[in-house]
Write a protein that holds these residues in place. Sequence first.
Motif, short mmCIF file in Angstrom:
data_model
loop_
_atom_site.label_atom_id
_atom_site.label_comp_id
_atom_site.label_asym_id
_atom_site.label_seq_id
_atom_site.Cartn_x
_atom_site.Cartn_y
_atom_site.Cartn_z
N ALA A 56 0.84 -1.20 0.00
CA ALA A 56 0.00 0.00 0.00
C ALA A 56 0.87 1.25 0.00
CB ALA A 56 -0.93 0.00 1.20
N LYS A 57 1.93 1.23 0.77
CA LYS A 57 2.85 2.37 0.83
C LYS A 57 3.52 2.60 -0.53
CE LYS A 57 6.32 4.23 3.91
NZ LYS A 57 7.19 3.98 5.05
N GLN A 58 3.89 1.52 -1.21
CA GLN A 58 4.49 1.64 -2.55
C GLN A 58 3.50 2.27 -3.53
OE1 GLN A 58 5.79 -2.25 -3.76
NE2 GLN A 58 7.41 -2.34 -2.22
N MET A 59 2.24 1.89 -3.46
CA MET A 59 1.23 2.46 -4.36
C MET A 59 1.06 3.95 -4.09
SD MET A 59 -1.62 -0.45 -5.05
CE MET A 59 -2.13 0.33 -6.58
N GLY A 60 1.29 4.35 -2.85
CA GLY A 60 1.19 5.76 -2.50
C GLY A 60 2.24 6.64 -3.16
N ALA A 61 3.29 6.03 -3.68
CA ALA A 61 4.32 6.81 -4.38
C ALA A 61 3.83 7.32 -5.73
CB ALA A 61 5.57 5.95 -4.57
N VAL A 62 2.82 6.66 -6.31
CA VAL A 62 2.34 7.06 -7.64
C VAL A 62 0.83 7.34 -7.68
CG1 VAL A 62 4.19 5.95 -8.92
CG2 VAL A 62 2.15 4.65 -8.34
N HIS A 63 0.11 7.03 -6.61
CA HIS A 63 -1.34 7.24 -6.56
C HIS A 63 -1.70 7.97 -5.27
CE1 HIS A 63 -1.94 4.63 -9.98
NE2 HIS A 63 -1.28 3.65 -9.39
N PRO A 64 -2.92 8.50 -5.17
CA PRO A 64 -3.32 9.21 -3.94
C PRO A 64 -3.68 8.24 -2.83
CG PRO A 64 -5.14 9.20 -5.49
CD PRO A 64 -3.96 8.58 -6.20
N VAL A 65 -2.70 7.43 -2.44
CA VAL A 65 -2.89 6.41 -1.41
C VAL A 65 -2.03 6.77 -0.21
CG1 VAL A 65 -2.58 3.96 -0.83
CG2 VAL A 65 -3.34 4.62 -3.13
#
Length: 140
Positions: A56-65
């Motif tokens: 989830a943290k990795q997805m936050g690098a490219v998405h509003p997560v």
Amino acid sequence: MNFNMKRSISVIVPTYNRAHLISEAIDSILAQDIANCDLEIIVVDDGSTDTTFELAKQMGAVHPVRALRLSRNFGKEAALMAGLDYARLGAVLFMAGWSDEIRAMVVSSVLSLIVSGATGFWLGTSFGSQKKTDMLAERR
């Protein structure tokens, strides 16, 4: 109501040991018709022992997560409340235990209700005798 106003929503996704599903859940939210909308997805990891939080943290690098990790498994209700405390945008939507079919339409449906002037609404799933029914209701 100003129908041209920018809409905003915080989507809270509580999770526990769902590393194999978290990317798909986030992608299904991002794939909805949410143009002209401020969106944040808050993934609350309820003490997982797998890589759910890291993904989830990795997805936050490219998405509003935004990813939040609880120190241990406190249960779904505690995870939902932690996400609510962490939310920054106007409307808040809890996404807990929903099927892919529901998740595939819910964010855009809720945003439509907000823009149409609904002041409160309920979205859930009802289980009757061997039958599952998805419901969306609003109160004006």
